[in-house]
Motif scaffolding. Structure first.
Motif: not given
Length: 331
Positions: A203-207
């Protein structure tokens, strides 16, 4: 030693709720590095915690003891080895090793298959246009990194939204997010308790890619619309692919439409706690390795019939003499 080595095996259970709390509150770049790095350290700590008792059990085998020049009877007398724990650790290691190999093979097969499919349309880096009405868009490593986007996805977006979507996919390649994804995927294979941590890292990578795209196009709302429309038109990507349609899209859209906020005290404290858990896992595993090393050193200097206390006293005297000799030479 056996009880201490449970710490690296169970710490991922504590890292999971903390990471779920920290990830949405930290800047995506910091969250990506923190969660990926912690996942690697925790996976390494739990693996070492299984390797040590397994190796200790092997050290009781006469052929192994002869090769290492130590006494297996001395190791038994020192209570440095628990045979049941060694057997269980060995079995778990084999199972996790098989999981790691299977995951690695699946990734390599996926990468080769995607590379072959993209090569049918273009062997150059950059953007590869895929024919077909199915809305598809993702980034793939190899040949300098490529972005695959279908005619169906282009038709579902306006020209500005296409630019925002391509900026998102390009951010994945530029920032080497595929390496982060591989790291958390392999970490989860080595310790299944790390799966929630890997999901939070994803999720952090997509954000991170969302925010990079927003900075590139200069319009957070445009990126939010592009991500939402691409997710509605297309489908979730394969587990190894990075795409604008990946992860919990509603949370990503909400974050893009909100005003970016700096990390608060709670997020900073949570980050420190995650780092502390990772450091504790690493330190406990290293302490276990040092304890086993000391036991083997004692067993190497043992003579038949020595009691455990006599073995340790002899070893401590020997190490003290070596330390005094080193100090004298240093002077």
């Amino acid at each position: 030693m056996d009880a201490d080595l449970l710490v690296p095996l169970l710490l991922p259970l504590l890292a999971w709720p903390v990471s779920r709390f920290v990830a949405p509150r930290l800047p995506p770049r910091a969250a990506g590095w923190l969660l990926t790095g912690s996942s690697l350290v925790l996976a390494a700590g739990s693996t070492i915690a299984l390797l040590l008792p397994a190796f200790a059990g092997l050290s009781l085998i006469p052929a192994v003891a002869d090769a290492g020049h130590w006494s297996p009877d001395a190791l038994r007398n020192l209570d440095a080895v628990s045979v049941p724990v060694s057997i269980v650790s060995g079995v778990v290691l084999v199972v996790l090793g098989v999981r790691l190999i299977r995951t690695s093979v699946r990734y390599l097969r996926w990468a080769r298959r995607v590379s072959r499919e993209l090569d049918e349309h273009s062997r150059d880096g950059g953007v590869v246009l895929l024919p077909g009405e199915e809305p598809v868009a993702f980034s793939a490593p190899g040949r300098g990194g490529r972005i695959a986007i279908s005619s169906g996805m282009l038709a579902a977006l306006s020209p500005k939204e296409r630019c925002a979507l391509l900026a998102h996919e390009r951010a994945h390649l530029t920032l080497r997010h595929h390496l982060f994804l591989i790291a958390v995927t392999l970490s989860s294979a080595l310790n299944p308790l790390l799966r929630p941590l890997g999901a939070a890292a994803g999720f952090a990578l997509e954000r991170w890619a969302d925010e990079t795209a927003a900075a590139h196009v200069g319009d957070r709302g445009l990126v939010a619309r592009a991500v939402a429309k691409a997710a509605l038109a297309g489908r979730a990507p394969h587990g190894f692919a990075l795409a604008a349609t990946g992860g919990p899209v509603p949370r990503r859209v909400s974050a893009l439409l909100a005003t970016p906020a700096a990390a608060g005290p709670a997020a900073v404290l949570g980050s420190a706690l995650v780092l502390g858990l990772a450091a504790l896992s690493a330190q406990t595993a290293l302490d276990g390795a040092a304890e086993l090393h000391d036991g083997i050193e004692i067993a190497q200097t043992a003579t038949p019939g020595q009691s455990p206390s006599a073995l340790r006293a002899h070893h401590d005297h020997h190490r003290g003499a070596l330390a005094r000799t080193s100090v004298w030479h240093a002077r």
